[in-house]
Each structure stands twice: as C-alpha cells, then as structure tokens.
Motif scaffolding. Structure first.
Motif, PDB file in Angstrom:
ATOM      1  N   UNK A 227      89.768  -9.575  24.847  1.00 50.76           N
ATOM      2  CA  UNK A 227      90.865 -10.539  25.033  1.00 50.76           C
ATOM      3  C   UNK A 227      91.254 -10.649  26.499  1.00 50.76           C
ATOM      4  N   UNK A 228      91.433  -9.507  27.155  1.00 47.41           N
ATOM      5  CA  UNK A 228      91.869  -9.514  28.553  1.00 47.41           C
ATOM      6  C   UNK A 228      90.792 -10.091  29.469  1.00 47.41           C
ATOM      7  N   UNK A 229      89.531  -9.791  29.176  1.00 51.49           N
ATOM      8  CA  UNK A 229      88.445 -10.334  29.987  1.00 51.49           C
ATOM      9  C   UNK A 229      88.318 -11.843  29.768  1.00 51.49           C
ATOM     10  N   UNK A 230      88.495 -12.284  28.523  1.00 50.05           N
ATOM     11  CA  UNK A 230      88.462 -13.722  28.253  1.00 50.05           C
ATOM     12  C   UNK A 230      89.608 -14.436  28.962  1.00 50.05           C
ATOM     13  N   UNK A 231      90.804 -13.868  28.910  1.00 42.80           N
ATOM     14  CA  UNK A 231      91.932 -14.477  29.602  1.00 42.80           C
ATOM     15  C   UNK A 231      91.674 -14.581  31.099  1.00 42.80           C
ATOM     16  N   UNK A 232      90.984 -13.585  31.655  1.00 38.67           N
ATOM     17  CA  UNK A 232      90.635 -13.616  33.075  1.00 38.67           C
ATOM     18  C   UNK A 232      89.672 -14.758  33.355  1.00 38.67           C
ATOM     19  N   UNK A 233      88.640 -14.892  32.508  1.00 39.93           N
ATOM     20  CA  UNK A 233      87.703 -16.000  32.680  1.00 39.93           C
ATOM     21  C   UNK A 233      88.409 -17.338  32.489  1.00 39.93           C
ATOM     22  N   UNK A 234      89.201 -17.447  31.433  1.00 39.97           N
ATOM     23  CA  UNK A 234      89.858 -18.712  31.091  1.00 39.97           C
ATOM     24  C   UNK A 234      90.757 -19.188  32.229  1.00 39.97           C
ATOM     25  N   UNK A 235      91.405 -18.245  32.930  1.00 43.29           N
ATOM     26  CA  UNK A 235      92.284 -18.615  34.037  1.00 43.29           C
ATOM     27  C   UNK A 235      91.506 -19.321  35.144  1.00 43.29           C
ATOM     28  N   UNK A 236      90.223 -18.974  35.273  1.00 42.58           N
ATOM     29  CA  UNK A 236      89.392 -19.608  36.304  1.00 42.58           C
ATOM     30  C   UNK A 236      89.020 -21.038  35.941  1.00 42.58           C
ATOM     31  N   UNK A 237      89.168 -21.411  34.684  1.00 42.68           N
ATOM     32  CA  UNK A 237      88.782 -22.756  34.236  1.00 42.68           C
ATOM     33  C   UNK A 237      89.945 -23.738  34.249  1.00 42.68           C
TER      34      UNK A 237
END
Length: 364
Positions: A227-237
């Motif tokens: 979840x935390x890694x996805x949120x990190x990626x998603x913030x870049x999009x």
C-alpha cells in the motif's frame, strides 16, 4: 495544543512529519538552519516546545559540504536549545543507520549526534538518537531522496530505470518514521515497521503497479508495504493520471459501469447522496487509498496538497462517469454544483476503523 520545534520542516521527511502532527494535534514550529538561521527566532521556536526534532541534514554534495553543513546545522539547533528560556524536555535526532560506518556522510551524522547529545545533557533533556533505515514515501525528490522516488518518477513517465547495483535494502515508509520521531510509536518498535526488499524487487513491484494502475485497476494492496509503495508511485502520477475513465457497457436495458477493480487486499464501498450546493469531505489521509465516482448529478472535486496553495479541480457528471483518486496528503472535497441530488460511490482499500480513521480535517 502540544508544540514541537523542527528543523528541515519543509523537506521530504519534514512534510510527512507535519502531516502526522496534524492528525496528532501537535503544533509544529519550523527552525531554519544554515544561512537562514537566526538565533532569536530559533530561541523563540524552541522555547516552550516539549520536543525538538532535528531533521535537517546534507546527504549529497562535496566532502566539505557534507562535513561542514551537518556540523553547522547541529551546532545551530544546539545553541538555540541552550539559549531558550523554556527548554525542551526531549531532543530527537533523525540519524541514519549509516552513522559511524566510516563514510563521509556516516561520520558527519555521527558527529552531529554527539553535538546534540551534549546539548541535551547540558539542558537536562532526554536524547533520542533515531537510526533511520532507507526512507521512502510520497513526494520525495527523484535522484536525491531515495531509489524509490527515482524509480517512481521514471516509471510514471514511461521510462525504464536501471538497476546499477542490486542489493537488499531495509525500507521504512516516511509516515512510519514520522510516528517514531513524534513519539507516537516507540523507537524500539520501528524495526517491525520496516520491510526488506532488493533494488530489482522494488523496480518489479513499481512496474507491476504502473501496469495495473494505467489500466484503471488497483494492484494488490494486501500488505502495508505494498500500500505504501503504491501510494508513493501513485503520487508521481498525479495530476496527470486524473480523472480515470470508466468502461461503459450499454445495451437496450441501459448501461453498466465497473467502478473498481482491485487485485488484492481489503476494500470498502460506500454510497452517498448530496443535495445541491452542499460540500462533503474537506479532509486528507496519510495512508488510505480512496476513489470517488459520481453516478448521477454534477459535481466538482477539489484537491490541494496540505502544504501547498494550488487547487486541482475536476468537473464530473453522472452522464459520463469518471473516477478521481485521492492522493495521500491531499485535502479533498466534493461539491454538488448541479440542480439535482448528487449520487456518489466511494471506495477505500481498508475497512473503516473508527478508532483509527486516517481522516484528518483540512479545508481545501
């Protein structure tokens, strides 16, 4: 409200700490260091603070820059603590597991720790030397803060990152680090919040997330780390990835839309009606993944990073349903701008827990 003084409050870890402090009801007062340091201002910031958290540091640069500036920052905050009229009870240093490893950076951090420890002893304050592992999280600077920030930035732009040195990393999300530094989580419990992963493993996971998310799906979010890694990626999009178009299936009976496809983990779907002119929301989340989908009516969805003034607005209608996902640390709301009742579906990746709602009031 409890007051704490923080150096590096505008940096990567600083913004995560300030967001966590908002939920905990802690007032954060920034203490500029370096060229912006002013002893009188720093004394005022430190005086009456229950805790001083020293985040500011230099981890990239020349040997002289790393050595001199880390020493300078520590001595400046130490002088402010000693000079304060009402001295803090606790001094916390955001140190690193590299401290004392013989590198220029590790030596500089170790020396800065010694400076702060001596100042804490002088003012009879407790000293917490927090040896942080590799931090990752939303809104990190690519090519500076972490390999996760760099990989997320590149993959979000359809570029392929290179694994120059594959090794195992001990990773800690910035929100978990913030909880430790604020005293909400004991330092000795930090290890249980860490996750070990290789550089190649990080690349593979982020590419998996990109593939799923670009298809309008949520990846497997079954663990806190994913979840935390996805949120990190998603913030870049964001905001380029918003809104998300929904596939429409229509025949003589009407239309059918898929709102959410999730590849793993828990989830909760809610539904609301909102009368014309009414606004819902005005809060942000530290970890929750959330999607808004307007089913009928007209709405304006607004998002603003909690430490920025820029507002991103999306006009959506039930006639052509679109989904808008809420990035973490973004205050958001939805307003009925039409003349009829607004019908909205909400999806989150977790089951609502009233004892830990992860919903912090903040007006857009």
């Amino acid at each position: 409200m409890t007051k704490i003084a923080v150096t590096g409050a505008r940096g990567f870890l600083g913004q995560h700490l300030r967001a966590a402090a908002l939920e905990l009801g802690i007032d954060v007062v920034g203490v500029p260091v370096g060229d912006e340091f002013d002893l009188d201002q720093a004394k005022a910031a430190v005086s009456g603070a229950t805790r001083v958290v020293h985040l500011a540091g230099v981890n990239r640069g020349t040997k002289e820059e790393i050595t001199v500036e880390n020493a300078l920052f520590a001595s400046q905050v130490a002088s402010a603590m000693v000079a304060a009229e009402e001295r803090p009870a606790t001094v916390v240093y955001a140190n690193t597991i590299q401290a004392g490893n013989g590198t220029i950076y590790g030596t500089a951090k170790e020396r800065a720790s010694g400076t702060l420890a001596a100042a804490a002893e002088r003012i009879s304050a407790s000293f917490e030397d927090v040896l942080l592992p590799n931090l990752f999280g939303e809104y990190g600077r690519p090519f500076y803060n972490s390999v996760v920030a760099t990989f997320s930035h590149l993959i979000a732009r359809s570029e392929t990152p290179e694994v120059q040195q594959d090794k195992e990393l001990n990773l800690l999300h910035a929100q978990n680090a913030a909880d430790v530094l604020l005293g909400a989580v004991p330092v000795n419990a930090m290890g249980a919040l860490c996750q070990k992963e290789t550089v190649q493993g990080l690349k593979s996971l982020l590419e998996e997330f990109a593939t799923d998310y670009s298809a309008g799906e949520f990846p497997d979010l079954s663990t806190p780390f994913r979840r935390d890694l996805f949120n990190t990626y998603r913030a870049s999009t964001f905001p380029g990835s918003a809104p998300t178009r929904i596939t429409r299936h229509a025949d003589q009976r009407g239309s059918f839309f898929e709102i959410v496809r999730s590849r793993g983990g828990t989830g909760q779907t809610s539904f609301s009606t909102t009368e014309p002119g009414i606004t819902r929301g005005d809060h942000f989340h530290r970890r929750k993944v959330e999607r808004f989908t307007v089913l009928a009516g007209e709405a304006e969805i607004n998002l603003r990073h909690v430490f920025d003034e820029a507002v991103h607005s999306f006009r959506v209608t039930g006639a052509e349903p679109l989904s808008v996902d809420m990035p973490t640390l973004y205050a958001h709301n939805i307003r009925n701008v039409g003349k009829s009742t607004l019908y909205t579906a909400f999806w989150t990746n977790d089951i609502f827990d009233p004892t830990n709602p992860d919903t912090i009031p903040e007006t857009v």
